[in-house]
Design a protein around this motif. Structure first.
Motif, mmCIF file in Angstrom:
data_model
loop_
_atom_site.group_PDB
_atom_site.id
_atom_site.type_symbol
_atom_site.label_atom_id
_atom_site.label_comp_id
_atom_site.label_asym_id
_atom_site.label_seq_id
_atom_site.Cartn_x
_atom_site.Cartn_y
_atom_site.Cartn_z
ATOM 1 N N MET A 276 -3.650 31.072 20.027
ATOM 2 C CA MET A 276 -4.861 30.389 20.495
ATOM 3 C C MET A 276 -6.083 30.860 19.704
ATOM 4 N N LEU A 277 -6.136 32.145 19.396
ATOM 5 C CA LEU A 277 -7.254 32.694 18.638
ATOM 6 C C LEU A 277 -7.286 32.109 17.220
ATOM 7 N N LEU A 278 -6.131 32.034 16.582
ATOM 8 C CA LEU A 278 -6.075 31.459 15.233
ATOM 9 C C LEU A 278 -6.465 29.979 15.243
ATOM 10 N N ALA A 279 -5.999 29.246 16.246
ATOM 11 C CA ALA A 279 -6.357 27.829 16.347
ATOM 12 C C ALA A 279 -7.863 27.677 16.575
ATOM 13 N N ALA A 280 -8.424 28.541 17.409
ATOM 14 C CA ALA A 280 -9.863 28.482 17.674
ATOM 15 C C ALA A 280 -10.659 28.835 16.414
ATOM 16 N N MET A 281 -10.153 29.771 15.606
ATOM 17 C CA MET A 281 -10.839 30.105 14.357
ATOM 18 C C MET A 281 -10.813 28.929 13.388
ATOM 19 N N GLU A 282 -9.709 28.173 13.373
ATOM 20 C CA GLU A 282 -9.613 26.993 12.507
ATOM 21 C C GLU A 282 -10.592 25.906 12.943
#
Length: 171
Positions: A115-121
Protein backbone atom coordinates in the motif's frame (compact mmCIF):
# COMPACT_ATOMS: atom_id res chain seq x y z
CA UNK A 1 39.37 -41.70 40.26
CA UNK A 2 38.92 -44.98 42.02
CA UNK A 3 37.10 -45.19 45.32
CA UNK A 4 38.30 -47.14 48.30
CA UNK A 5 36.27 -49.91 49.87
CA UNK A 6 34.41 -47.42 52.06
CA UNK A 7 33.93 -44.79 49.30
CA UNK A 8 30.26 -45.46 48.43
CA UNK A 9 29.31 -45.70 52.10
CA UNK A 10 30.94 -42.34 52.81
CA UNK A 11 29.26 -40.83 49.73
CA UNK A 12 25.88 -41.99 51.02
CA UNK A 13 26.71 -40.51 54.43
CA UNK A 14 27.53 -37.14 52.88
CA UNK A 15 24.39 -37.28 50.69
CA UNK A 16 22.24 -38.05 53.74
CA UNK A 17 23.92 -35.24 55.70
CA UNK A 18 23.29 -32.80 52.87
CA UNK A 19 19.64 -33.83 52.57
CA UNK A 20 19.19 -33.70 56.33
CA UNK A 21 20.67 -30.20 56.60
CA UNK A 22 19.24 -28.78 53.37
CA UNK A 23 16.72 -26.56 55.19
CA UNK A 24 19.41 -25.19 57.50
CA UNK A 25 21.71 -24.46 54.55
CA UNK A 26 18.89 -22.62 52.78
CA UNK A 27 18.24 -20.53 55.92
CA UNK A 28 21.99 -19.83 56.17
CA UNK A 29 21.94 -18.40 52.63
CA UNK A 30 18.62 -16.57 53.11
CA UNK A 31 20.20 -14.54 55.92
CA UNK A 32 23.27 -13.67 53.87
CA UNK A 33 22.30 -13.46 50.19
CA UNK A 34 19.46 -12.19 47.97
CA UNK A 35 16.50 -14.56 47.78
CA UNK A 36 16.94 -14.93 44.02
CA UNK A 37 20.46 -16.38 44.55
CA UNK A 38 19.65 -18.91 47.28
CA UNK A 39 18.78 -21.84 45.00
CA UNK A 40 21.97 -21.31 42.98
CA UNK A 41 24.07 -21.17 46.13
CA UNK A 42 22.53 -24.38 47.52
CA UNK A 43 23.20 -26.04 44.17
CA UNK A 44 26.84 -24.89 44.31
CA UNK A 45 27.18 -26.53 47.74
CA UNK A 46 25.64 -29.72 46.36
CA UNK A 47 28.05 -29.69 43.40
CA UNK A 48 31.07 -29.25 45.67
CA UNK A 49 29.88 -32.08 47.86
CA UNK A 50 29.31 -34.27 44.82
CA UNK A 51 32.72 -33.59 43.25
CA UNK A 52 34.81 -33.97 46.41
CA UNK A 53 37.00 -37.02 46.79
CA UNK A 54 34.95 -39.83 48.29
CA UNK A 55 37.90 -41.46 50.04
CA UNK A 56 38.60 -38.39 52.21
CA UNK A 57 36.85 -38.97 55.55
CA UNK A 58 34.59 -36.27 57.02
CA UNK A 59 34.54 -36.25 60.80
CA UNK A 60 31.71 -33.72 61.11
CA UNK A 61 29.38 -33.72 58.07
CA UNK A 62 27.27 -30.81 59.36
CA UNK A 63 30.31 -28.65 60.04
CA UNK A 64 31.79 -29.56 56.66
CA UNK A 65 28.54 -28.61 54.89
CA UNK A 66 28.37 -25.22 56.56
CA UNK A 67 32.07 -24.56 55.92
CA UNK A 68 31.42 -25.40 52.25
CA UNK A 69 28.38 -23.09 52.24
CA UNK A 70 30.50 -20.31 53.73
CA UNK A 71 33.16 -20.88 51.04
CA UNK A 72 30.53 -20.83 48.29
CA UNK A 73 29.17 -17.53 49.62
CA UNK A 74 32.66 -16.01 49.83
CA UNK A 75 33.51 -17.18 46.30
CA UNK A 76 30.26 -15.72 44.97
CA UNK A 77 30.99 -12.40 46.69
CA UNK A 78 34.50 -12.22 45.20
CA UNK A 79 33.20 -13.18 41.75
CA UNK A 80 30.38 -10.59 41.93
CA UNK A 81 32.81 -7.90 43.04
CA UNK A 82 35.31 -8.70 40.29
CA UNK A 83 32.63 -8.75 37.61
CA UNK A 84 30.85 -5.64 38.99
CA UNK A 85 27.58 -7.57 39.16
CA UNK A 86 25.76 -4.79 41.01
CA UNK A 87 26.04 -2.51 37.97
CA UNK A 88 24.60 -5.06 35.52
CA UNK A 89 21.08 -4.75 34.15
CA UNK A 90 18.84 -7.76 33.93
CA UNK A 91 17.77 -9.10 30.57
CA UNK A 92 14.28 -10.09 31.56
CA UNK A 93 11.75 -10.38 28.76
CA UNK A 94 9.50 -7.67 30.21
CA UNK A 95 12.44 -5.22 29.96
CA UNK A 96 13.17 -6.21 26.38
CA UNK A 97 10.00 -7.50 24.80
CA UNK A 98 10.40 -9.74 21.81
CA UNK A 99 8.28 -8.80 18.85
CA UNK A 100 5.98 -11.56 17.72
CA UNK A 101 6.82 -12.59 14.18
CA UNK A 102 3.76 -14.60 13.33
CA UNK A 103 2.72 -15.36 9.73
CA UNK A 104 -0.21 -12.97 10.12
CA UNK A 105 2.11 -10.16 11.20
CA UNK A 106 4.45 -10.82 8.26
CA UNK A 107 1.52 -10.79 5.81
CA UNK A 108 0.18 -7.58 7.35
CA UNK A 109 3.61 -5.97 6.97
CA UNK A 110 3.82 -7.01 3.32
CA UNK A 111 0.35 -5.63 2.65
CA UNK A 112 1.23 -2.31 4.31
CA UNK A 113 4.45 -2.15 2.28
CA UNK A 114 2.49 -2.73 -0.94
CA UNK A 115 0.00 0.00 0.00
CA UNK A 116 2.87 2.37 0.80
CA UNK A 117 4.56 1.73 -2.55
CA UNK A 118 1.27 2.22 -4.41
CA UNK A 119 0.66 5.47 -2.51
CA UNK A 120 4.17 6.67 -3.40
CA UNK A 121 3.44 5.98 -7.09
CA UNK A 122 0.26 8.08 -6.79
CA UNK A 123 2.14 11.12 -5.42
CA UNK A 124 2.73 14.03 -7.80
CA UNK A 125 6.18 13.75 -9.41
CA UNK A 126 7.71 16.80 -7.65
CA UNK A 127 6.32 15.74 -4.25
CA UNK A 128 7.61 12.18 -4.70
CA UNK A 129 11.04 13.48 -5.79
CA UNK A 130 11.36 15.78 -2.76
CA UNK A 131 10.26 12.98 -0.41
CA UNK A 132 12.65 10.40 -1.91
CA UNK A 133 15.58 12.82 -1.82
CA UNK A 134 14.93 13.64 1.83
CA UNK A 135 13.98 10.22 3.27
CA UNK A 136 16.02 7.83 1.13
CA UNK A 137 18.93 9.96 -0.09
CA UNK A 138 19.09 11.78 3.29
CA UNK A 139 19.49 15.21 1.70
CA UNK A 140 18.84 18.38 3.67
CA UNK A 141 15.96 20.68 2.70
CA UNK A 142 18.36 23.34 1.37
CA UNK A 143 20.17 20.81 -0.84
CA UNK A 144 16.86 19.49 -2.17
CA UNK A 145 15.73 23.06 -2.91
CA UNK A 146 18.94 23.71 -4.86
CA UNK A 147 18.67 20.39 -6.72
CA UNK A 148 15.02 20.91 -7.67
CA UNK A 149 15.28 24.68 -8.26
CA UNK A 150 12.57 25.56 -5.72
CA UNK A 151 12.51 27.32 -2.35
CA UNK A 152 13.12 25.58 0.99
CA UNK A 153 9.53 26.43 1.93
CA UNK A 154 8.27 24.62 -1.17
CA UNK A 155 10.39 21.57 -0.26
CA UNK A 156 8.86 21.56 3.24
CA UNK A 157 5.35 21.68 1.75
CA UNK A 158 6.09 18.82 -0.70
CA UNK A 159 7.48 16.61 2.06
CA UNK A 160 4.59 17.36 4.42
CA UNK A 161 2.09 16.60 1.65
CA UNK A 162 3.87 13.29 0.94
CA UNK A 163 3.91 12.29 4.60
CA UNK A 164 0.20 13.09 5.00
CA UNK A 165 -0.82 11.09 1.92
CA UNK A 166 1.39 8.10 2.81
CA UNK A 167 0.09 8.04 6.37
CA UNK A 168 -3.50 8.14 5.11
CA UNK A 169 -2.77 5.32 2.66
CA UNK A 170 -1.55 2.87 5.33
CA UNK A 171 -3.95 3.91 8.09
Amino acid sequence: MERGAEGPARTDEVRQGFTQHLGAIRRFFLKRAPVADVDDLVQDVAMRMHTRRADDPIANVEGYLFQTAHSVLADRGRRDSTRCRSSHDSLEEFHHPVEDRSPERVLEGKEQWSMLLAAMEDLPARTREAFVLHRFEEMQYAAIAGHMGISVSAVEKHIMRAIRRLADAIA
